[in-house]
Design a protein around this motif. Structure first.
Motif, mmCIF file in Angstrom:
data_model
loop_
_atom_site.group_PDB
_atom_site.id
_atom_site.type_symbol
_atom_site.label_atom_id
_atom_site.label_comp_id
_atom_site.label_asym_id
_atom_site.label_seq_id
_atom_site.Cartn_x
_atom_site.Cartn_y
_atom_site.Cartn_z
ATOM 1 N N PHE A 258 -0.983 -2.300 -6.725
ATOM 2 C CA PHE A 258 -2.344 -2.468 -7.223
ATOM 3 C C PHE A 258 -3.357 -2.307 -6.089
ATOM 4 C CE2 PHE A 258 -5.916 -5.323 -8.483
ATOM 5 C CZ PHE A 258 -6.379 -4.553 -9.530
ATOM 6 N N GLY A 259 -3.066 -2.926 -4.951
ATOM 7 C CA GLY A 259 -3.955 -2.793 -3.800
ATOM 8 C C GLY A 259 -4.061 -1.368 -3.315
ATOM 9 N N ASN A 260 -2.930 -0.660 -3.279
ATOM 10 C CA ASN A 260 -2.943 0.744 -2.851
ATOM 11 C C ASN A 260 -3.784 1.602 -3.792
ATOM 12 O OD1 ASN A 260 -1.318 0.134 -0.685
ATOM 13 N ND2 ASN A 260 0.555 0.957 -1.583
ATOM 14 N N SER A 261 -3.704 1.320 -5.094
ATOM 15 C CA SER A 261 -4.510 2.078 -6.062
ATOM 16 C C SER A 261 -5.995 1.918 -5.778
ATOM 17 C CB SER A 261 -4.206 1.613 -7.491
ATOM 18 O OG SER A 261 -2.919 2.019 -7.901
ATOM 19 N N LEU A 262 -6.415 0.690 -5.467
ATOM 20 C CA LEU A 262 -7.813 0.461 -5.130
ATOM 21 C C LEU A 262 -8.193 1.175 -3.835
ATOM 22 C CD1 LEU A 262 -8.260 -3.341 -5.950
ATOM 23 C CD2 LEU A 262 -8.990 -1.382 -7.308
ATOM 24 N N MET A 263 -7.268 1.206 -2.890
ATOM 25 C CA MET A 263 -7.523 1.892 -1.619
ATOM 26 C C MET A 263 -7.707 3.385 -1.849
ATOM 27 S SD MET A 263 -7.550 1.242 1.782
ATOM 28 C CE MET A 263 -8.923 2.372 2.008
ATOM 29 N N ARG B 76 -11.862 -8.607 -5.362
ATOM 30 C CA ARG B 76 -12.917 -9.243 -4.585
ATOM 31 C C ARG B 76 -12.581 -9.222 -3.094
ATOM 32 N NH1 ARG B 76 -13.919 -15.354 -5.876
ATOM 33 N NH2 ARG B 76 -11.981 -15.522 -4.714
ATOM 34 N N ASN B 77 -11.354 -9.574 -2.746
ATOM 35 C CA ASN B 77 -10.985 -9.648 -1.335
ATOM 36 C C ASN B 77 -10.773 -8.281 -0.714
ATOM 37 O OD1 ASN B 77 -10.483 -12.651 -0.450
ATOM 38 N ND2 ASN B 77 -9.825 -12.488 -2.571
ATOM 39 N N LEU B 78 -10.202 -7.345 -1.470
ATOM 40 C CA LEU B 78 -10.055 -5.986 -0.959
ATOM 41 C C LEU B 78 -11.420 -5.348 -0.776
ATOM 42 C CD1 LEU B 78 -7.001 -4.750 -3.011
ATOM 43 C CD2 LEU B 78 -7.136 -4.874 -0.533
ATOM 44 N N LYS B 79 -12.326 -5.632 -1.685
ATOM 45 C CA LYS B 79 -13.672 -5.064 -1.597
ATOM 46 C C LYS B 79 -14.349 -5.496 -0.297
ATOM 47 C CE LYS B 79 -18.137 -5.323 -3.943
ATOM 48 N NZ LYS B 79 -18.866 -5.979 -5.044
ATOM 49 N N ILE B 80 -14.215 -6.760 0.066
ATOM 50 C CA ILE B 80 -14.819 -7.254 1.301
ATOM 51 C C ILE B 80 -14.253 -6.516 2.502
ATOM 52 C CG2 ILE B 80 -14.984 -9.260 2.818
ATOM 53 C CD1 ILE B 80 -15.022 -10.990 0.269
ATOM 54 N N ASN B 81 -12.937 -6.359 2.546
ATOM 55 C CA ASN B 81 -12.309 -5.671 3.666
ATOM 56 C C ASN B 81 -12.648 -4.194 3.699
ATOM 57 O OD1 ASN B 81 -11.101 -7.930 4.752
ATOM 58 N ND2 ASN B 81 -9.192 -7.667 3.632
ATOM 59 N N LEU B 82 -12.704 -3.573 2.525
ATOM 60 C CA LEU B 82 -13.057 -2.159 2.459
ATOM 61 C C LEU B 82 -14.458 -1.927 2.987
ATOM 62 C CD1 LEU B 82 -11.630 -1.262 -1.048
ATOM 63 C CD2 LEU B 82 -10.905 -0.235 1.094
#
Length: 305
Positions: free
Chosen positions: A196-201, A281-287
């Motif tokens: 899921f995280g990779n898809s957002l990336m 939310r957390n991936l967005k902050i890091n991205l």
């Protein structure tokens, strides 16, 4: 700075004059067009042609994910930054074996260095990772010595295999055992979070490429073929360890994401809405920490084209 909108509920995305709004079970919510760069759609959302015309005009990308959180596809408005010269140069580098190999090596080198950075971070915090780091460093030394893309990808695969062996030592949570990397479908909770995280990336990187003259269909590490996009896969390799993996490690270590936020369905695991919101939310902050510089794509490609 423009932001990403995430839609998890079912409803309808509509245009009203020169603005957008989403109408769902919780009523109507307006979306500020001038501050929106992309919309991630996870719910069952109805759309129409008039909306797509407005999204094209506003240069807003739509990314779609299915019920299990898998990336389905994107509505990619016609390119607003067109450069025939850049496309020809990208194609030239792809067709020239030595030039393509050089760029592909840089992508793998970037991924390797960030993988090592993640491992050393946790090694300095008491995790037993010295053997894994040593094995990865030996493989990393041979990246620049490769002579073919297949050889390079084999080394990259071996690096990640050792890297994944460190996950259980880093996480140390019986509810989120890694065991082995599985994708379609992911075989356990942790693999689901990674996928899921990779898809957002991948989708976020695709949106950033849209802001450049680069063509996302021409990659260098991943073969350019009949798949829609490949350059975003190349660039994402560099950032997945420090954005996706570090976010997952942090969420689990702080117990912000628990087993109860996930459930099993038909022998497949997928993130429930609450879990997806936490990750987004957390991936967005890091991205945003990387993407707001506006240069992370060009520093690997533009200088060499």
């Amino acid at each position: 700075m423009k932001k990403t909108i995430y839609i998890f509920s079912d409803g309808e995305l509509k245009r009203k004059d020169n603005t957008l709004f989403f109408e769902g079970e919780n009523g109507r919510k307006f979306i500020p067009v001038e501050n929106t760069s992309e919309i991630m759609v996870f719910g069952e959302v109805s759309l129409n042609k008039r909306l797509f015309e407005f999204l094209t005009q506003s240069e807003i990308i739509l990314h779609f994910f299915n019920h299990y959180g898998y990336y389905v596809g994107s509505y990619y408005p016609r390119e607003h930054l067109n450069s025939g010269y850049m496309i020809l140069r990208q194609a030239e580098y792809y067709n020239d074996g030595s030039k393509r190999l050089y760029l592909a090596q840089k992508f793998v080198e970037g991924a390797y260095k960030n993988i090592k950075q993640v491992l050393k971070y946790y090694s300095n915090r008491g995790k037993d990772l010295e053997d894994v780091i040593y094995s990865i460093e030996k493989l990393g030394e041979s990246v620049d010595l490769t002579s073919t893309i297949n050889e390079l990808m084999a080394i990259e695969g071996n690096i990640r295999e050792y890297y994944y062996k460190a996950f259980d030592e880093i996480i140390q949570n019986p509810d989120f055992k890694f065991d082995f990397r599985s994708k379609r479908p992911p075989q356990n909770f942790l693999n689901t979070l990674i996928s899921f995280g990779n898809s957002l990336m991948y989708t976020t990187t695709l949106s950033e490429i849209y802001k450049t003259h680069l063509d996302p269909r021409i990659g260098f590490l991943h073969a350019t073929n009949f798949r829609r996009f490949s350059l975003n896969l190349d660039v994402s390799e560099i950032f997945k360890p420090i954005i996706v993996d570090m976010t997952i490690f942090t969420l689990l270590s702080k117990k912000w994401l628990l087993k109860k936020t996930l459930k099993k369905m038909q022998k497949d695991y997928y993130s429930k809405k609450k879990g997806k919101k936490y990750l987004c939310r957390n991936l967005k902050i890091n991205l945003l920490q990387l993407l707001n510089t506006g240069i992370f794509l060009t520093m690997f490609l533009i200088e060499d084209l």
